[in-house]
Scaffold this motif. Structure first.
Motif, PDB file in Angstrom:
ATOM      1  N   ASP A   1       0.470  -1.212  -0.237  1.00  0.00           N
ATOM      2  CA  ASP A   1      -0.228  -0.011   0.379  1.00  0.00           C
ATOM      3  C   ASP A   1       0.316   0.974   0.116  1.00  0.00           C
ATOM      4  OD1 ASP A   1      -2.375  -1.638  -0.081  1.00  0.00           O
ATOM      5  OD2 ASP A   1      -2.189  -1.508   2.214  1.00  0.00           O
ATOM      6  N   PRO A   2       0.300   2.788  -0.322  1.00  0.00           N
ATOM      7  CA  PRO A   2       1.319   3.487  -0.593  1.00  0.00           C
ATOM      8  C   PRO A   2       1.304   4.361   1.039  1.00  0.00           C
ATOM      9  CG  PRO A   2      -1.114   3.869  -1.161  1.00  0.00           C
ATOM     10  CD  PRO A   2      -0.928   2.069  -1.275  1.00  0.00           C
ATOM     11  N   ALA A   3       2.269   4.705   0.735  1.00  0.00           N
ATOM     12  CA  ALA A   3       3.373   5.090   1.990  1.00  0.00           C
ATOM     13  C   ALA A   3       2.062   6.922   2.079  1.00  0.00           C
ATOM     14  CB  ALA A   3       4.972   5.622   2.396  1.00  0.00           C
ATOM     15  N   ASP A   4       2.320   7.295   1.494  1.00  0.00           N
ATOM     16  CA  ASP A   4       1.606   8.866   1.783  1.00  0.00           C
ATOM     17  C   ASP A   4       0.146   8.997  -0.050  1.00  0.00           C
ATOM     18  OD1 ASP A   4       0.378  10.907   1.504  1.00  0.00           O
ATOM     19  OD2 ASP A   4       1.933  11.933   1.147  1.00  0.00           O
ATOM     20  N   SER A   5      -0.423   8.936   0.527  1.00  0.00           N
ATOM     21  CA  SER A   5      -1.634   9.407  -0.940  1.00  0.00           C
ATOM     22  C   SER A   5      -2.482  10.642  -0.814  1.00  0.00           C
ATOM     23  CB  SER A   5      -2.356   8.390  -1.192  1.00  0.00           C
ATOM     24  OG  SER A   5      -3.277   7.397  -0.384  1.00  0.00           O
ATOM     25  N   HIS A   6      -2.053  11.225  -1.945  1.00  0.00           N
ATOM     26  CA  HIS A   6      -3.513  12.706  -1.744  1.00  0.00           C
ATOM     27  C   HIS A   6      -3.759  13.324  -3.537  1.00  0.00           C
ATOM     28  CE1 HIS A   6      -5.221  16.416   0.146  1.00  0.00           C
ATOM     29  NE2 HIS A   6      -4.938  17.344  -0.844  1.00  0.00           N
ATOM     30  N   GLY A   7      -4.917  13.398  -3.014  1.00  0.00           N
ATOM     31  CA  GLY A   7      -5.420  13.781  -4.212  1.00  0.00           C
ATOM     32  C   GLY A   7      -5.525  13.074  -5.660  1.00  0.00           C
ATOM     33  N   ILE A   8      -5.975  11.938  -4.978  1.00  0.00           N
ATOM     34  CA  ILE A   8      -5.896  10.908  -6.440  1.00  0.00           C
ATOM     35  C   ILE A   8      -6.591  10.960  -7.694  1.00  0.00           C
ATOM     36  CG2 ILE A   8      -5.367   8.169  -6.630  1.00  0.00           C
ATOM     37  CD1 ILE A   8      -3.092   9.772  -5.425  1.00  0.00           C
ATOM     38  N   SER A   9      -6.790  10.793  -8.101  1.00  0.00           N
ATOM     39  CA  SER A   9      -7.988  10.523  -9.807  1.00  0.00           C
ATOM     40  C   SER A   9      -7.528   9.609 -10.742  1.00  0.00           C
ATOM     41  CB  SER A   9      -8.689  11.971  -9.851  1.00  0.00           C
ATOM     42  OG  SER A   9      -6.920  12.666 -10.905  1.00  0.00           O
ATOM     43  N   TYR A  10      -8.211   8.850 -11.670  1.00  0.00           N
ATOM     44  CA  TYR A  10      -7.773   8.457 -11.880  1.00  0.00           C
ATOM     45  C   TYR A  10      -9.015   8.789 -13.258  1.00  0.00           C
ATOM     46  CZ  TYR A  10      -6.826   5.192  -8.052  1.00  0.00           C
ATOM     47  OH  TYR A  10      -6.524   4.907  -6.831  1.00  0.00           O
ATOM     48  N   ALA A  11      -7.936   8.272 -14.490  1.00  0.00           N
ATOM     49  CA  ALA A  11      -7.631   8.318 -16.170  1.00  0.00           C
ATOM     50  C   ALA A  11      -7.820   7.480 -17.135  1.00  0.00           C
ATOM     51  CB  ALA A  11      -7.470  10.264 -16.411  1.00  0.00           C
ATOM     52  N   GLN A  12      -7.835   7.197 -18.527  1.00  0.00           N
ATOM     53  CA  GLN A  12      -7.597   6.225 -19.341  1.00  0.00           C
ATOM     54  C   GLN A  12      -6.068   6.671 -19.636  1.00  0.00           C
ATOM     55  OE1 GLN A  12      -8.429   6.947 -23.375  1.00  0.00           O
ATOM     56  NE2 GLN A  12      -9.519   4.437 -23.362  1.00  0.00           N
ATOM     57  N   GLY A  13      -4.920   5.651 -19.256  1.00  0.00           N
ATOM     58  CA  GLY A  13      -4.321   5.832 -19.736  1.00  0.00           C
ATOM     59  C   GLY A  13      -3.842   4.273 -20.933  1.00  0.00           C
ATOM     60  N   ARG A  14      -1.904   3.849 -20.733  1.00  0.00           N
ATOM     61  CA  ARG A  14      -2.074   3.518 -22.281  1.00  0.00           C
ATOM     62  C   ARG A  14      -2.597   2.157 -21.769  1.00  0.00           C
ATOM     63  NH1 ARG A  14       3.680   2.820 -24.450  1.00  0.00           N
ATOM     64  NH2 ARG A  14       3.605   0.636 -26.563  1.00  0.00           N
ATOM     65  N   TRP A  15      -2.774   0.976 -20.991  1.00  0.00           N
ATOM     66  CA  TRP A  15      -2.861  -0.111 -21.204  1.00  0.00           C
ATOM     67  C   TRP A  15      -4.382  -0.555 -20.523  1.00  0.00           C
ATOM     68  CZ3 TRP A  15       0.297  -3.319 -24.261  1.00  0.00           C
ATOM     69  CH2 TRP A  15       1.494  -2.743 -24.565  1.00  0.00           C
ATOM     70  N   HIS A  16      -4.645   0.422 -19.478  1.00  0.00           N
ATOM     71  CA  HIS A  16      -5.736   0.266 -18.553  1.00  0.00           C
ATOM     72  C   HIS A  16      -5.612   1.599 -17.767  1.00  0.00           C
ATOM     73  CE1 HIS A  16      -1.986   0.803 -15.605  1.00  0.00           C
ATOM     74  NE2 HIS A  16      -2.033  -0.886 -15.703  1.00  0.00           N
ATOM     75  N   THR A  17      -6.954   2.018 -16.883  1.00  0.00           N
ATOM     76  CA  THR A  17      -6.994   3.251 -16.140  1.00  0.00           C
ATOM     77  C   THR A  17      -5.801   3.348 -15.367  1.00  0.00           C
ATOM     78  OG1 THR A  17      -8.332   2.358 -14.348  1.00  0.00           O
ATOM     79  CG2 THR A  17      -9.179   3.167 -16.624  1.00  0.00           C
ATOM     80  N   GLY A  18      -4.991   5.050 -15.137  1.00  0.00           N
ATOM     81  CA  GLY A  18      -4.022   5.289 -13.967  1.00  0.00           C
ATOM     82  C   GLY A  18      -4.040   6.854 -13.684  1.00  0.00           C
ATOM     83  N   ALA A  19      -3.325   6.550 -12.583  1.00  0.00           N
ATOM     84  CA  ALA A  19      -4.071   7.433 -11.377  1.00  0.00           C
ATOM     85  C   ALA A  19      -3.485   8.495 -11.759  1.00  0.00           C
ATOM     86  CB  ALA A  19      -2.797   7.320 -10.112  1.00  0.00           C
ATOM     87  N   MET A  20      -4.104   9.636 -11.846  1.00  0.00           N
ATOM     88  CA  MET A  20      -4.056  11.493 -12.851  1.00  0.00           C
ATOM     89  C   MET A  20      -2.919  11.835 -11.528  1.00  0.00           C
ATOM     90  SD  MET A  20      -4.697  12.704 -15.520  1.00  0.00           S
ATOM     91  CE  MET A  20      -5.050  14.104 -15.928  1.00  0.00           C
ATOM     92  N   VAL A  21      -1.832  12.376 -12.345  1.00  0.00           N
ATOM     93  CA  VAL A  21      -0.750  13.339 -11.312  1.00  0.00           C
ATOM     94  C   VAL A  21      -1.663  14.545 -11.196  1.00  0.00           C
ATOM     95  CG1 VAL A  21       0.955  13.838 -10.873  1.00  0.00           C
ATOM     96  CG2 VAL A  21       0.774  11.526 -10.984  1.00  0.00           C
ATOM     97  N   GLY A  22      -2.183  15.424  -9.995  1.00  0.00           N
ATOM     98  CA  GLY A  22      -2.464  16.808 -11.154  1.00  0.00           C
ATOM     99  C   GLY A  22      -0.886  17.504  -9.689  1.00  0.00           C
ATOM    100  N   ASP A  23      -1.943  18.862  -9.763  1.00  0.00           N
ATOM    101  CA  ASP A  23      -0.989  19.728  -8.829  1.00  0.00           C
ATOM    102  C   ASP A  23      -0.595  19.464  -7.102  1.00  0.00           C
ATOM    103  OD1 ASP A  23      -0.594  21.031 -10.980  1.00  0.00           O
ATOM    104  OD2 ASP A  23      -2.001  22.713 -10.662  1.00  0.00           O
TER     105      ASP A  23
END
Length: 591
Positions: free
Chosen positions: A448-470
């Motif tokens: 599991d992640p040690a820290d996670s905040h502001g995570i959303s998901y969007a379409q990637g190349r192989w599958h959906t993936g975590a969207m990295v924002g500001d």
């Protein structure tokens, strides 16, 4: 033959030599060799060019400044100045900074010099400096000397004293030759060498050398070396053999098989002159595959190189999977493509020349993938992209990746690649861990992640993936050794600016992966001060799909980047030792 005519070439006349005058003898030898080599050097044209003067110099430039190469090395010559009584010295340099110790080759009152740079390509400047500190504008020679060629007619002759190694005469612009007998070096100044060592000769290698170094070499093998890097791979009933070629004329290879690694008690299966071979050997059991090299005189390698091969009974052969994507309205992952419901077909996005359609396949067990196939398809497009829209230069990157398909959008001949996609690993694999982030943040091995905040998901190349924002924060505690390989799959929606993509850190240091928008390249910066950059891969705008990989060995750090939109791969590397082990990975901009 009384009518035959003999032609005798007369050497340059030499003055009478006073006995015991060693310096005079050397001067005469130099003059003789210079005259002999002049024909060779005329083709090189190593004569001086005048340096553009500012008009303030009152001292005449050096005249007739030229360079010749002979058996004693390179020789610079020029005419004495008319103010020889006022001469302080001539200054020979690799740059025009008269008086500086940096770039100085020699200061001399003679009109010759043997001082040259240590490179095959270079420049030599000559200045006249008077006692009153006045100097000439100078002249410069730009030379390019070819590396010594490989010796020819290499031969060995045995006599009562030892073994005579002979080869073609040493070229006039070389000093001598290095003779390597069983990798032991001997230097000679003519084309004959007598080897009196007691060791049995296995290899003899000869290379000419000049004052800059050694040239190409020629080798004679007196003992056929053993075959190296012998590999045998099995694909069903086919065996594929590979090995390193031996650089001996007329050599061929014999491969045998047996239950023990004994060359004299095994069975020959093939003989070939190539260094690879395909052979049908479907027998089930455990075998040794052995190989030896044989020359045209029927001399064999001393030792047989072997591979231990286990052929077990096949549980399966081929698996054929048929998936009707039209029936499911092409519901897979579309990269650079979209589904046209009216035409019931896939189409490329506007302005995109390369697309991917990715579907998941669940196999009943673990299989080995051996190849991929290409086949042509028929398609159509409703893109309104016209010639008038071409607002770029013919030699631009946009023009290079634009394909014309005709006025009605004919896509006949478009190539579609059918392949096994990516392998995500299982718990007992050597892979440390895989973070898929396809709707969840737990890794394939339960981290599991040690820290996670502001995570959303969007379409990637192989599958959906975590969207990295500001405001995104995402990090994992990891246990990565000093040498490792780390890879990413990333989708860029609206181009890349200057961004830090990921950071791996530990107690001993860190590595930062990022993108430089100005240089249009990816980079990895280390706490050890080493930065590795790729070549330019794409302009920092538009939509693209990237695969990035960072590799650290014991001596080299390498970065790879692949752009799907441009269908190109770039890389960069630098000599760097590992910065240490890593305990944390940050998948967002963090120093």
């Amino acid at each position: 033959m009384a009518d035959d005519k003999a032609r005798i070439l007369k050497a340059p006349d030499l003055p009478t030599v006073v006995k015991g005058d060693g310096r005079y003898l050397m001067t005469l030898l130099r003059q003789f060799l210079t005259e002999t080599a002049r024909e060779v050097n005329l083709a090189n044209g190593f004569t001086a060019e005048e340096i553009k003067s500012d008009g303030t110099s009152k001292v005449s430039d050096v005249k007739n400044f030229h360079l010749t190469f002979d058996r004693l090395g390179g020789l610079l010559e020029w005419d004495h100045t008319s103010k020889v009584d006022d001469l302080a010295y001539y200054e020979i340099r690799t740059n025009a900074n008269v008086g500086s110790e940096i770039g100085l080759l020699e200061r001399t009152r003679e009109n010759t010099s043997t001082k040259l740079p240590l490179t095959y390509v270079g420049r030599v400047y000559c200045f006249t400096v008077l006692k009153n500190k006045e100097r000439s504008a100078g002249t410069v020679i730009t030379y390019t000397k070819a590396r010594p060629i490989a010796p020819t007619d290499l031969a060995l002759t045995k006599d009562q004293q030892g073994v005579i190694v002979s080869f073609l005469a040493i070229p006039l612009d070389c000093i001598g030759a290095n003779v390597y007998v069983n990798d032991e070096k001997y230097s000679v100044t003519d084309n004959l060498f007598l080897y009196t060592g007691g060791e049995v000769i296995k290899t003899v290698r000869v290379a000419y050398y000049d004052q800059f170094g050694e040239g190409e070499s020629t080798t004679i093998y007196c003992e056929i070396p053993d075959v190296t890097n012998f590999i045998v791979e099995r694909n069903d009933s086919q065996l594929y053999f590979y090995w390193d070629a031996i650089p001996i004329h007329g050599v061929h290879y014999i491969v045998k098989v047996g239950s023990i690694p004994d060359w004299d008690r095994v069975l020959t299966i093939f003989d070939t002159k190539d260094n690879k071979h395909r052979y049908i050997y479907p027998n089930v059991g455990e075998y040794y595959m052995l190989i030896k090299a044989v020359d045209e005189h029927n001399n064999y390698s001393k030792n047989a190189t072997y591979v231990y091969l286990t052929n077990q009974k096949d549980e399966h052969k081929n698996v054929i999977i048929e998936l009707d994507q039209k029936a499911v309205a092409y519901g897979g992952m579309k990269v650079g493509m979209y589904y046209d419901a009216v035409g019931e077909q896939l189409k490329l996005d506007r302005g995109v020349n390369h697309g991917e359609y990715v579907i998941d396949v669940q196999l009943p067990q673990r299989y080995r993938a051996r190849n991929w196939l290409d086949f042509a398809c028929i398609g159509q497009t409703n893109d309104t992209f016209c010639f008038d829209d071409m607002a770029w230069l013919w030699d631009s990157e946009e023009a290079a990746r634009t394909v014309w398909n005709g006025t009605v959008g004919d896509l006949n001949g478009v190539q579609v690649r059918q392949e096994i996609a990516r392998y995500v690993g299982i718990t007992d694999d050597a892979t440390l861990d895989i973070m898929q982030m396809d709707g969840g943040l737990t890794s394939t091995k339960g981290t599991d992640p040690a820290d996670s905040h502001g995570i959303s998901y969007a379409q990637g190349r192989w599958h959906t993936g975590a969207m990295v924002g500001d405001t995104t924060r995402l990090s994992y505690a990891i246990d990565v050794p000093k040498t490792f390989t780390l890879s990413f799959n990333a989708t860029v929606k609206n181009g890349l600016g200057d961004v830090l993509i990921a950071t791996v850190a530990g107690d001993d240091g860190f590595l930062v992966l990022g993108y430089d928008a100005k240089a249009s390249c990816f980079y990895v910066r280390g706490s050890d001060g080493v930065t590795v950059t790729t070549k330019e891969i794409a302009p920092p705008f538009g939509r693209d799909w990237y695969t990035l990989a960072l590799s650290q060995s014991e001596t080299v750090r390498t970065l790879y980047a692949y752009s799907l939109n441009y269908d190109m791969t770039v890389s960069g590397n630098a000599t760097a030792k590992p910065v240490g082990t890593f305990s944390t990975i940050y998948l967002y901009p963090k120093l």
